[in-house]
Design an enzyme around this catalytic site. Structure first.
Site, PDB file in Angstrom:
ATOM      1  NE  ARG A 294       3.585   4.733  13.763  1.00  0.00           N
ATOM      2  CZ  ARG A 294       2.884   5.028  12.696  1.00  0.00           C
ATOM      3  NH1 ARG A 294       1.574   4.961  12.720  1.00  0.00           N
ATOM      4  NH2 ARG A 294       3.496   5.445  11.609  1.00  0.00           N
TER       5      ARG A 294
ATOM      6  CE1 TYR B  40       7.029  -1.137  -3.449  1.00  0.00           C
ATOM      7  CE2 TYR B  40       7.374  -3.143  -2.203  1.00  0.00           C
ATOM      8  CZ  TYR B  40       6.553  -2.124  -2.611  1.00  0.00           C
ATOM      9  OH  TYR B  40       5.251  -2.085  -2.172  1.00  0.00           O
TER      10      TYR B  40
ATOM     11  NE  ARG C 119       2.098  -9.847  -8.697  1.00  0.00           N
ATOM     12  CZ  ARG C 119       1.323 -10.853  -9.087  1.00  0.00           C
ATOM     13  NH1 ARG C 119       1.790 -11.806  -9.877  1.00  0.00           N
ATOM     14  NH2 ARG C 119       0.053 -10.900  -8.706  1.00  0.00           N
TER      15      ARG C 119
ATOM     16  CD  GLU D 194      -3.697  -0.731  -6.637  1.00  0.00           C
ATOM     17  OE1 GLU D 194      -4.192   0.328  -6.158  1.00  0.00           O
ATOM     18  OE2 GLU D 194      -2.578  -1.136  -6.345  1.00  0.00           O
TER      19      GLU D 194
ATOM     20  NE  ARG E 237       6.569  -0.853   0.624  1.00  0.00           N
ATOM     21  CZ  ARG E 237       6.944   0.209  -0.091  1.00  0.00           C
ATOM     22  NH1 ARG E 237       8.214   0.348  -0.406  1.00  0.00           N
ATOM     23  NH2 ARG E 237       6.074   1.095  -0.508  1.00  0.00           N
TER      24      ARG E 237
ATOM     25  NE  ARG F 117      -3.120  -0.354  -3.373  1.00  0.00           N
ATOM     26  CZ  ARG F 117      -1.862  -0.104  -3.026  1.00  0.00           C
ATOM     27  NH1 ARG F 117      -1.550   0.112  -1.764  1.00  0.00           N
ATOM     28  NH2 ARG F 117      -0.900  -0.052  -3.929  1.00  0.00           N
TER      29      ARG F 117
ATOM     30  CG  ASP G 290       8.509   4.166  -0.825  1.00  0.00           C
ATOM     31  OD1 ASP G 290       7.753   3.410  -1.459  1.00  0.00           O
ATOM     32  OD2 ASP G 290       8.761   4.031   0.381  1.00  0.00           O
TER      33      ASP G 290
END
Ligand code: UDP
Length: 370
Positions: free
Chosen positions: A179, A351, A252, A303, A175, A283, A353
């Site tokens: 770069r 999963y 989860r 979180e 995911r 996070r 988006d």
């Protein structure tokens, strides 16, 4: 057709899948009723205003897509700002840019050119001897090398999923882009942003003119509710629908500790990932930065990831082999369930988006609303 039934569709769940389908169904002249067991619409993209800041109550959601139809669709219900997700990773006080890019490689290894970075990754990939990655650990090392895996992936992933990286499927780490440019944009998407005024408003706009009953638990009152409509669009957890009769799928769950702070700026960024194993949260989100807030206060959410157990909110399906097999069995049952269509992250145990959820609902509309 049983003409006594008041609605064409009973839509269970007022999240993105349900709201998208409801909106299109109504536009096509169908009679729809949307129900949700929560006291609010918008599912896990629900936002709530605190101190003038839209707080992402069920975790940060950044809309991004390459799908022009989906982008045009959502822009019909909200104006999107120019927010670009550029999370920062904090590993024991060392800060790194995400996703993995030239800034990350420079900080990690001191390299300054793409060629040097590539060489370094290649060296580490070679010494790990991985040809065909079989799990998340192997996939991560072959993408970015051992150093980045150890500092920025291993701890975070093990906290997030509660499993060793060697036991997780490789696709999860794919995911994230890698770069060889100085581009801190987390997503490889053409379109990105946050709906101005919050996601709740956007979903309310999608549901405009549609009857919505909140605090209504479908599974607790299934028999009566089923009598209301010709068909059911069910967006809850597929195993819950069948009362877990083949066993529970694994999910989860996430817990948030949200605080209002009497300072204007806590961390200078919307998301900071704590990638070491020891920090208990994964996070910290500072919500105001999703909308370039200028409020005098700030709201942050730590979180914490945990294994889902009955009664918790499921957030992430654990798409490993074992659950994949069990899901297939539930899917067979679902296909036999007449007049019920399963959709969304929980209904399809995927999963997804946000944009993929919308795309899948729009796809269903093509066959369903002909
Ligand atoms: N990940 C990581 N380090 C990070 C961020 C993400 O190792 O700093 C891994 C982790 O395994 C996570 C996956 O990448 O589950 C996908 O991350 P993403 O940000 O897409 O997850 P989401 O926002 O859906 O929780």
């Amino acid at each position: 057709m049983n003409t006594l039934r008041k609605y064409d569709y009973l839509i269970v769940g007022a999240g993105l899948f349900g709201a998208t389908f409801a909106n299109r169904a109504k536009a096509n002249g169908k009679k729809v009723l949307v129900i949700d067991k929560r006291p609010n619409v918008a599912g896990n993209i629900y936002t709530e205003e605190v101190e003038g800041i839209n707080v992402h109550k069920y975790g940060a959601h950044i809309f991004h897509t390459n799908n022009k139809d989906v982008w045009q669709f959502v822009n019909g219900f909200a104006e999107f700002n120019r927010f670009t997700n550029s999370p920062v990773a904090n590993y024991k006080g060392e800060l790194y840019s995400l996703p993995f890019n030239m800034y990350t490689f420079n900080k990690m290894w001191g390299v300054t050119t793409p060629e040097q970075a590539e060489k370094k990754i290649e060296e580490q990939r070679k010494s790990a001897g991985i040809t065909e990655p079989q799990n998340l650990e192997e996939q991560a090392i072959s993408l970015v090398g051992k150093d980045i895996y150890e500092k920025l992936i291993k701890g975070y992933t093990e906290k997030q999923w509660g499993r060793a990286c060697t036991e997780l499927p490789p696709f999860i780490i794919k995911r994230l882009p890698v770069r060889l440019t100085f581009d801190n944009n987390y997503f490889n998407a053409l379109y990105q942003g946050i709906p101005v005024g919050g996601y709740t408003k956007m979903v309310e706009n999608m549901l405009e003119g549609i009857e919505v009953r909140l605090n209504t638990d479908y599974l607790a009152d299934k028999k009566e509710l089923d009598k209301l409509a010709e068909k059911v669009i069910y967006t809850g957890a597929i195993d819950a629908y069948f009362d877990y009769k083949l066993g529970a799928l694994e999910y989860r769950s996430v817990r948030f500790e949200t605080e209002v702070l009497d300072i204007p700026n806590f961390q200078g960024n919307a998301a900071v990932n704590y990638t070491d194993r020891e920090t208990p949260w994964t996070r910290i989100i500072e919500h105001k930065w999703f909308e370039f807030g200028t409020q005098p206060k700030t709201v942050i959410s730590r979180e914490y990831s945990s294994e889902w157990k009955k009664g918790d909110e499921p957030y992430y399906p654990v798409n490993d082999e074992k659950n994949g097999e069990l899901f297939k069995e539930y899917k067979k049952l679902a296909e036999k369930e007449r007049g019920v269509i399963f959709g969304g992250r929980l209904g399809e145990y995927k999963y997804y988006d946000m944009d993929q959820v919308i795309a899948s609902a729009l796809e269903l509309c093509k066959t369903e609303l002909k």
